[in-house]
Design an enzyme around this catalytic site. Structure first.
Site, PDB file in Angstrom:
ATOM      1  N   ASP A 263      -4.374  81.504  49.108  1.00  0.00           N
ATOM      2  CA  ASP A 263      -4.618  82.336  47.938  1.00  0.00           C
ATOM      3  C   ASP A 263      -5.475  81.604  46.899  1.00  0.00           C
ATOM      4  OD1 ASP A 263      -3.881  84.773  46.301  1.00  0.00           O
ATOM      5  OD2 ASP A 263      -3.096  83.205  44.990  1.00  0.00           O
ATOM      6  N   GLU A 300      -9.209  82.588  50.254  1.00  0.00           N
ATOM      7  CA  GLU A 300      -9.651  83.552  49.258  1.00  0.00           C
ATOM      8  C   GLU A 300     -10.351  82.742  48.172  1.00  0.00           C
ATOM      9  OE1 GLU A 300      -8.030  86.878  46.069  1.00  0.00           O
ATOM     10  OE2 GLU A 300      -6.853  85.093  46.501  1.00  0.00           O
TER      11      GLU A 300
END
Length: 597
Positions: A263, A300
């Protein structure tokens, strides 16, 4: 500043009690109600050498004889939540031998799902790993290759997205804990499905986050949207980096997952000689040799920088893939007409053509939303990465759930327009990813929901309304703390066989089959991808000798486009004897163009 590790962390000992707590003088551990003083050793570690850690035992730590008994930062099980005692567990004991030897996921079709809403339980309450197993055959029939789980590590309450987790080693009890995850992984592998896990290393949630009491897990030398950054480059960071690496080893080696989605890696702020992501990539390469399986790291990243997916030997961060938000923004803005926020720079079909051919719109160019020059260009001829290094999607948990009401793209456009948009993704050059339920145009939203039982709950509810009030959408925001918000986000599997839902499901199956069967559609060479803007409403994505015609409408197709063959279509298409195509409205077609096209 830290230096790179000589070698990645080895196998963890699950049969003993040990704790890194350099910030304290004394540590006690309470095991099944009995308190034991721990012995201090080098580099801030405390150990209890004479009492083995027996599976099932409950334990907690007390620092400097304080009032609080705290869970283990490396706890594998939190049966009573983020504030409760930890439970001794050896995850390796839960795995069974399988013939699964892994697979490359580059260019494969990924499927993102949230365990709590993907497959509701028989009582209509939240789903878990076992209820999700019952729906795996449907994913096989769809044609996907890998499942990407939203975070399943321990987070506050029973329901939530998981991005406010505080236990990087434990599995959320409401989902079934480590035992449930082990059953899910085995069931997926037995069906030929790889399993990826979304992990959050850039911050911890505020509720139950006790790490700072143990040692320098965070630093004020860097700031993130969540406050102080995770300490990757200040004193004590070597142990913090090993803490993160150890959790990755557990997921990939001990639990047997096939990879991780990391993330918001742009918030892993690290000025050390070797960036943490590069160290992680090299560690995972070592674990690939140990397990004999190919392992995948997907980042990401907001940086729009191909260095993220360039190998460490070339000075890159060594990620196998990264999410390509610009592709999403280009397709979304073109098909919906939305122009607010970051969609503002993606207002034309030319922007759509740019992202389909070169991934990043902002590639060393000015970003209006960021008010600065942003990104770096993708080199179509690069030997270090290719189109499959970029994960593309029409929907994902962020792009749906971070809307005011959690509405999906097809809740605001014609289904034939959705069909046109997803054809550009599934038959485009990237590694495509679907979000749960989009394949049948699910009627249910995916809203933002939480389950905080302390003062944080009302603050989250009020903050969510304030976030959208400036845009005039406050009345559309469901209360994230309400259980009905969570329940409304659960998929309704019965509708997938009905009417237009079944029609969309068949379209997704057709596109995935074409991607698998036609070499041009899984070719990673960006140089063989071309996009022609036939009109602002119509684009032709050419992949080698095949093409995807996407028409958003309204009205019929214009321009006298011809084709030798129509392989598949959605929305209606007619082909005249001379090969000229016509469409009554929005839709898509997969073509074998005539040489003149």
């Amino acid at each position: 500043m830290t230096t790179g590790a000589a070698s990645p962390p080895g196998p963890r000992r699950y049969d003993r009690f040990e704790l890194w707590a350099p910030a304290v003088r004394t540590v006690e551990v309470r095991i099944d109600g009995v308190v034991h003083p721990m012995s201090a050793s080098a580099e801030g570690w405390f150990r209890l050498p004479d009492v083995p850690a027996v599976p099932g035992a409950r334990y907690a730590y007390r620092l400097d004889q304080g009032e609080l008994w705290l869970p283990d930062p490396r706890s594998l099980s939190q049966p009573d939540g983020v504030h409760g005692e930890s439970e001794v567990l050896d995850p390796r004991s839960l795995r069974t031998a399988t013939p699964w030897r892994g697979r490359s996921l580059r260019g494969r079709v990924l499927y993102e799902l949230h365990v709590g809403t993907f497959a509701p339980g028989p009582d209509g309450r939240g789903g878990n790993f076992d209820s999700a197993i019952e729906r795996l055959d449907a994913l096989v029939e769809l044609g996907v290759d890998a499942i990407e789980l939203l975070p399943v590590t321990t987070f506050p309450g029973d329901r939530g997205w998981g991005y406010d987790g505080v236990g990087l080693y434990a599995v959320h009890a409401a989902y079934g804990g480590h035992a449930g995850l082990a059953r899910f992984v085995e069931a997926a592998h037995s069906r030929g499905l790889a399993v990826l896990l979304d992990v959050v290393h850039n911050h911890l949630g505020p509720s139950g986050n006790y790490l700072g009491m143990f040692g320098p897990y965070f630093t004020d030398q860097h700031e993130t949207p969540w406050g102080e950054a995770v300490n990757l480059d200040q004193p004590g960071s070597r142990q913090v980096r090993d803490f993160l690496l150890g959790s990755v080893r557990q997921w990939l080696v001990d639990v047997g997952l096939d990879g991780l989605r990391l993330d918001a890696v742009h918030e892993l702020q690290d000025d050390s000689p070797q960036h943490f992501l590069a160290e992680l990539a090299e560690a995972v390469s070592t674990w690939e040799d140990e397990t004999g399986r190919e392992l995948t790291l997907i980042a990401e990243s907001d940086r729009n920088d191909p260095a993220t997916v360039s190998p460490t030997r070339a000075g890159g961060l060594g990620m196998d893939m990264q999410w390509a938000d610009d592709v999403h923004h280009g397709v979304h803005a073109w098909i919906t007409g939305e122009r607010a926020g970051y969609y503002g720079d993606f207002e034309s079909a030319e922007a759509l053509a740019a992202v389909l051919q070169r991934v990043f719109l902002h590639a060393g160019t000015f970003s209006t939303f960021r008010d600065t020059v942003w990104g770096a260009a993708v080199d179509p001829a690069s030997a270090d990465y290719d189109a499959h290094s970029f994960v593309t999607f029409l929907q994902n948990h962020d792009q749906v759930g971070n809307r005011a009401s959690g509405d999906r793209i097809h809740h605001g456009i014609d289904l034939a327009q959705q069909a046109a948009a997803i054809a550009l993704i599934l038959l485009g050059p990237g590694t495509p990813m679907l979000f749960q339920g989009e394949e049948w145009a699910a009627s249910t939203p995916f809203a933002f929901f939480t389950d905080h039982d302390d003062e944080l709950g009302p603050l989250v509810s009020a903050g969510r309304v304030a976030e959208f009030a400036a845009m005039g959408w406050a009345e559309q925001v469901p209360d994230p703390q309400s259980r009905t918000t969570f329940e409304s986000s659960m998929l309704l599997w019965s509708e997938r066989e009905q009417g237009s839902h079944a029609q969309m499901l068949q379209w997704y199956r057709t596109l995935i089959a074409l991607r698998r069967e036609q070499a041009d559609f899984h070719d990673p060479d960006l140089r063989r991808t071309r996009v022609k803007v036939l009109a602002e409403e119509t684009v032709l994505l050419q992949r080698g000798d095949l093409a995807v015609l996407a028409h958003r409408g309204p009205g019929p197709l214009a321009g006298g486009l011809r084709a030798a063959e129509v392989l598949a279509s959605f929305g209606g298409i007619d082909r005249a004897p001379d090969g000229t195509l016509s469409m009554p409205g929005p839709g898509a077609a997969v073509l074998r163009p005539l040489p003149a096209v």
